[in-house]
Design a protein around this motif. Structure first.
Motif, short mmCIF file in Angstrom:
data_model
loop_
_atom_site.label_atom_id
_atom_site.label_comp_id
_atom_site.label_asym_id
_atom_site.label_seq_id
_atom_site.Cartn_x
_atom_site.Cartn_y
_atom_site.Cartn_z
N LEU A 1 -39.54 -30.75 -3.86
CA LEU A 1 -38.46 -31.73 -3.89
C LEU A 1 -37.36 -31.37 -4.89
O LEU A 1 -36.29 -31.98 -4.89
CB LEU A 1 -39.01 -33.12 -4.23
N PHE A 2 -37.65 -30.38 -5.73
CA PHE A 2 -36.70 -30.03 -6.78
C PHE A 2 -36.05 -28.67 -6.59
O PHE A 2 -35.50 -28.09 -7.52
CB PHE A 2 -37.38 -30.15 -8.15
N THR A 3 -36.13 -28.17 -5.35
CA THR A 3 -35.34 -27.01 -4.98
C THR A 3 -33.90 -27.46 -4.77
O THR A 3 -33.63 -28.66 -4.59
CB THR A 3 -35.88 -26.37 -3.69
N LEU A 4 -32.97 -26.52 -4.81
CA LEU A 4 -31.56 -26.87 -4.69
C LEU A 4 -31.24 -27.62 -3.39
O LEU A 4 -30.55 -28.66 -3.42
CB LEU A 4 -30.69 -25.61 -4.79
N VAL B 1 -17.06 -36.18 -7.06
CA VAL B 1 -16.99 -36.93 -8.32
C VAL B 1 -18.38 -37.31 -8.80
O VAL B 1 -18.68 -37.23 -10.00
CB VAL B 1 -16.12 -38.21 -8.15
N PHE B 2 -19.26 -37.68 -7.88
CA PHE B 2 -20.64 -38.02 -8.24
C PHE B 2 -21.36 -36.82 -8.85
O PHE B 2 -22.07 -36.95 -9.85
CB PHE B 2 -21.38 -38.50 -6.99
N TYR B 3 -21.17 -35.63 -8.26
CA TYR B 3 -21.74 -34.41 -8.83
C TYR B 3 -21.17 -34.16 -10.23
O TYR B 3 -21.90 -33.82 -11.17
CB TYR B 3 -21.44 -33.20 -7.94
N MET B 4 -19.85 -34.31 -10.36
CA MET B 4 -19.20 -34.07 -11.65
C MET B 4 -19.75 -35.02 -12.73
O MET B 4 -20.03 -34.59 -13.87
CB MET B 4 -17.69 -34.28 -11.52
N VAL B 5 -19.91 -36.28 -12.37
CA VAL B 5 -20.44 -37.26 -13.33
C VAL B 5 -21.86 -36.89 -13.74
O VAL B 5 -22.21 -36.94 -14.93
CB VAL B 5 -20.41 -38.68 -12.72
N SER C 1 -33.17 -29.52 -1.60
CA SER C 1 -33.75 -30.87 -1.68
C SER C 1 -32.91 -31.77 -2.58
O SER C 1 -32.69 -32.95 -2.27
CB SER C 1 -35.19 -30.80 -2.20
N LYS C 2 -32.43 -31.23 -3.69
CA LYS C 2 -31.61 -32.02 -4.60
C LYS C 2 -30.30 -32.44 -3.93
O LYS C 2 -29.85 -33.58 -4.10
CB LYS C 2 -31.31 -31.22 -5.87
N ILE C 3 -29.72 -31.53 -3.17
CA ILE C 3 -28.48 -31.85 -2.46
C ILE C 3 -28.71 -32.95 -1.45
O ILE C 3 -27.91 -33.89 -1.32
CB ILE C 3 -27.91 -30.59 -1.77
N ILE C 4 -29.84 -32.88 -0.73
CA ILE C 4 -30.18 -33.90 0.26
C ILE C 4 -30.37 -35.26 -0.41
O ILE C 4 -29.86 -36.28 0.07
CB ILE C 4 -31.45 -33.50 1.05
N ILE C 5 -31.10 -35.29 -1.53
CA ILE C 5 -31.36 -36.55 -2.24
C ILE C 5 -30.06 -37.16 -2.74
O ILE C 5 -29.81 -38.38 -2.60
CB ILE C 5 -32.34 -36.33 -3.40
N MET C 6 -29.20 -36.32 -3.34
CA MET C 6 -27.93 -36.84 -3.86
C MET C 6 -27.03 -37.33 -2.74
O MET C 6 -26.28 -38.30 -2.90
CB MET C 6 -27.23 -35.76 -4.69
N THR C 7 -27.11 -36.67 -1.59
CA THR C 7 -26.34 -37.13 -0.43
C THR C 7 -26.83 -38.48 0.04
O THR C 7 -26.04 -39.38 0.34
CB THR C 7 -26.44 -36.11 0.72
N ILE C 8 -28.16 -38.65 0.08
CA ILE C 8 -28.74 -39.94 0.49
C ILE C 8 -28.32 -41.05 -0.48
O ILE C 8 -27.94 -42.15 -0.07
CB ILE C 8 -30.28 -39.84 0.56
N ILE C 9 -28.37 -40.75 -1.79
CA ILE C 9 -28.00 -41.74 -2.80
C ILE C 9 -26.55 -42.18 -2.63
O ILE C 9 -26.23 -43.37 -2.65
CB ILE C 9 -28.23 -41.19 -4.22
#
Length: 280
Positions: free
Chosen positions: A56-59, A88-92, A61-69
């Motif tokens: 779940l902590f591969t790149l 902006v969310f990534y930057m924050v 997977s992280k992109i998918i989770i952040m997209t869902i959020i």
């Protein structure tokens, strides 16, 4: 009890990150969406405690989770708006995470203390808001030019004006904002005898000489505006004239003063005080 504190800690930090993104992207507050988004992020963080969930902590997977959020926590209009929101969310996330760990490293305080981590995240969020605001404002100022129309005693003229954060002059009596204008740019609406003067390095004696050369109607409009030279402790005087009106973007701006100058710039005939934007 540790896992409960861990979940609460991540819930609050995720809420701060999402709230910061809301502020930077000027979204209307939606507490329900923010809480749900923060909850998903908190649940995801629990997986860190279990080695079996390393995938779940591969790149990807992280992109998918952040997209869902972001899809759940924010409202958006179209792909372009969502892409901007996601960036902006990534930057924050990057800024707050980096700043938080820097503070922890710099202070040497145990990073597992919940209150300290939350304070770090909050301070990072506040710092980012100021930085983001200043960057946007400076970019806005740098690229911003206007064509202004000046009306004075039944005459009018137009000139190109630059919005410059360096011009924050106000008339000390009326507190009206000052637009610095080149005398040559408004020569068509000024009395001919006032154009013979040099408007650089004016002192009180020269200012009185200029005022005495005017008729009663024009002299009643004159203001003497003190200012300090950049990089110097010395001060000078700008001769100001109250116009009938100034139009910017076809909107009438009444409470301004024209500060007459002979500044050296071939591209612009005037320099706008950025505070004037609040009236447009």
């Amino acid at each position: 009890m540790y896992i409960e504190y861990y979940i609460i800690e991540n819930l609050l930090i995720n809420y701060i990150i999402i709230s910061c993104t809301y502020i930077l992207t000027k979204r209307q507050n939606n507490y329900r969406r923010k809480v749900i988004g923060a909850g998903i992020g908190s649940i995801y963080s629990v997986a860190y405690l279990y080695p079996d969930f390393d995938i779940l902590f591969t790149l990807p997977s992280k992109i998918i989770i952040m997209t869902i959020i972001t899809l759940i926590a924010f409202e958006y209009k179209g792909k372009k708006d969502y892409t901007r929101l996601l960036l902006v969310f990534y930057m924050v996330n990057i800024f707050i995470s980096g700043t938080t760990y820097f503070i922890i490293y710099f202070t040497g305080i145990d990073h597992m203390k919940i209150s300290f981590l939350i304070v770090c995240a909050y301070v990072s969020c506040e710092l980012l808001k100021y930085i983001y605001r200043d960057i946007k404002f400076m970019k806005y100022i740098k690229e911003f030019t206007k064509t202004i129309t000046i009306n004075l005693l039944d005459s009018s003229c137009q000139c190109s004006a630059l919005l410059d954060s360096g011009n924050l002059l106000k008339d000390p009596i009326s507190k009206n904002d000052v637009i610095i204008v080149k005398s040559s740019a408004i020569k068509d609406i000024l009395p001919s005898n006032i154009l013979k003067f040099n408007y650089e390095n004016i002192d009180i004696i020269k200012a009185e000489e200029i005022i005495s050369s005017l008729d009663d109607e024009m002299s009643a409009r004159v203001r003497m505006i003190p200012y300090k030279h950049a990089g110097s402790s010395g001060s000078g005087i700008i001769i100001g004239i109250k116009p009938d009106s100034v139009f910017i973007d076809n909107k009438k701006i009444g409470n301004v003063i024209l500060g007459i100058s002979d500044f050296n710039d071939e591209e612009y005939g005037a320099i706008l005080n950025p505070c004037i934007l609040s009236e447009i």
